[in-house]
Motif scaffolding. Sequence first.
Motif, PDB file in Angstrom:
ATOM      1  N   ASN A 179       4.306  43.188  76.941  1.00  0.00           N
ATOM      2  CA  ASN A 179       3.032  43.514  76.284  1.00  0.00           C
ATOM      3  C   ASN A 179       3.220  43.729  74.788  1.00  0.00           C
ATOM      4  O   ASN A 179       2.396  43.285  73.983  1.00  0.00           O
ATOM      5  CB  ASN A 179       2.392  44.754  76.915  1.00  0.00           C
ATOM      6  CG  ASN A 179       1.818  44.440  78.290  1.00  0.00           C
ATOM      7  OD1 ASN A 179       1.548  43.278  78.608  1.00  0.00           O
ATOM      8  ND2 ASN A 179       1.641  45.463  79.109  1.00  0.00           N
ATOM      9  N   GLU A 182       3.617  40.344  73.171  1.00  0.00           N
ATOM     10  CA  GLU A 182       2.332  39.651  73.102  1.00  0.00           C
ATOM     11  C   GLU A 182       1.475  40.231  71.971  1.00  0.00           C
ATOM     12  O   GLU A 182       0.835  39.500  71.211  1.00  0.00           O
ATOM     13  CB  GLU A 182       1.629  39.778  74.467  1.00  0.00           C
ATOM     14  CG  GLU A 182       0.374  38.966  74.613  1.00  0.00           C
ATOM     15  CD  GLU A 182       0.539  37.514  74.196  1.00  0.00           C
ATOM     16  OE1 GLU A 182       1.627  36.936  74.409  1.00  0.00           O
ATOM     17  OE2 GLU A 182      -0.431  36.973  73.618  1.00  0.00           O
ATOM     18  N   HIS A 204       2.476  34.211  82.172  1.00  0.00           N
ATOM     19  CA  HIS A 204       1.806  35.327  81.503  1.00  0.00           C
ATOM     20  C   HIS A 204       1.883  35.193  79.984  1.00  0.00           C
ATOM     21  O   HIS A 204       0.934  35.478  79.264  1.00  0.00           O
ATOM     22  CB  HIS A 204       2.462  36.630  81.963  1.00  0.00           C
ATOM     23  CG  HIS A 204       1.899  37.860  81.327  1.00  0.00           C
ATOM     24  ND1 HIS A 204       0.620  38.288  81.542  1.00  0.00           N
ATOM     25  CD2 HIS A 204       2.454  38.744  80.461  1.00  0.00           C
ATOM     26  CE1 HIS A 204       0.406  39.395  80.846  1.00  0.00           C
ATOM     27  NE2 HIS A 204       1.502  39.687  80.183  1.00  0.00           N
TER      28      HIS A 204
END
Length: 249
Positions: A179, A182, A204
């Motif tokens: 995360n 990203e 993902h």
Amino acid sequence: MSAALSVDALSVVYDHFHALKNVSVDIEPGESFGLVGESGSGKSTLLRAVAGLAPVRSGAIRIHGEQLVGAQRSKAFYRQVQMVFQDPYGSLHPRQTIDRLLLEPLAIHGISDSETRIARALDEVGLGNGFRFRYPHQLSGGQRQRVAIARALIVEPSILLLDEPTSALDASVQAEVLNLLEQVRRDRKLTFVMVSHDLGVITHMCERLAVMRNGAVVERLTATELAQAAVHEDYTKNLMLASKGFVKA
Ligand SMILES: Nc1ncnc2c1ncn2[C@@H]1O[C@H](COP(=O)(O)OP(=O)(O)O)[C@@H](O)[C@H]1O
Ligand SMILES: [Mg+2]
């Protein structure tokens, strides 16, 4: 507009072993591109060749249209392209504080304003200033990988080469670090090339991917195609079956 990273008919030979055979990939600016394939298929070799760390036999590598010559990489290259490895122990000197580890790239590149930049870098990866004078062994695996990411980002590169950046981490920590990656990609409009053996991670994190086998690209897919199991090669289907929790094959 030229590709952020263009690899054209690249071959790498270690002694007599052909680790990459005629591999071509083009990665657009701001794109997140995945490399998957069984162990030994040449994924790391491809990233290492870009970084000047593998014996290139033939072919071309271009960064924003500019061809890299030989294995020497300039300082300017490392301001544009940074790598994050699976094992941050290997890249974080154990006897240096986090502060020193973050200061080093700034010194190499002659970047001033180090106080502010180190504080900002730690903040960006979710580690406060309290981590500044700790040593790598005083950090958890996830925290060490955050330091490795901060160290890569502190010179403000446009391209990150990520070699299994979360494979050594527990699942929950892995999700947090993914995360974070990203988030920084979006905030900084970075280009990612990410190697993972985990196809779930790639769907993902990435928009497109190349499937590698025995040093060659055997299939190119979008993340959507992979998620929908719209794949052609049996080899790719087997990778999907082998990838933990990725059961759509
Ligand atoms: N320094 C090296 N010398 C000789 N062979 C190597 C070297 N590095 C990698 N190889 C070989 O090249 C092949 C590809 O390795 P690698 O790129 O690390 O694969 P992957 O990252 O996909 O697991 C493997 O067969 C590996 O044994
Ligand atoms: Mg590898």
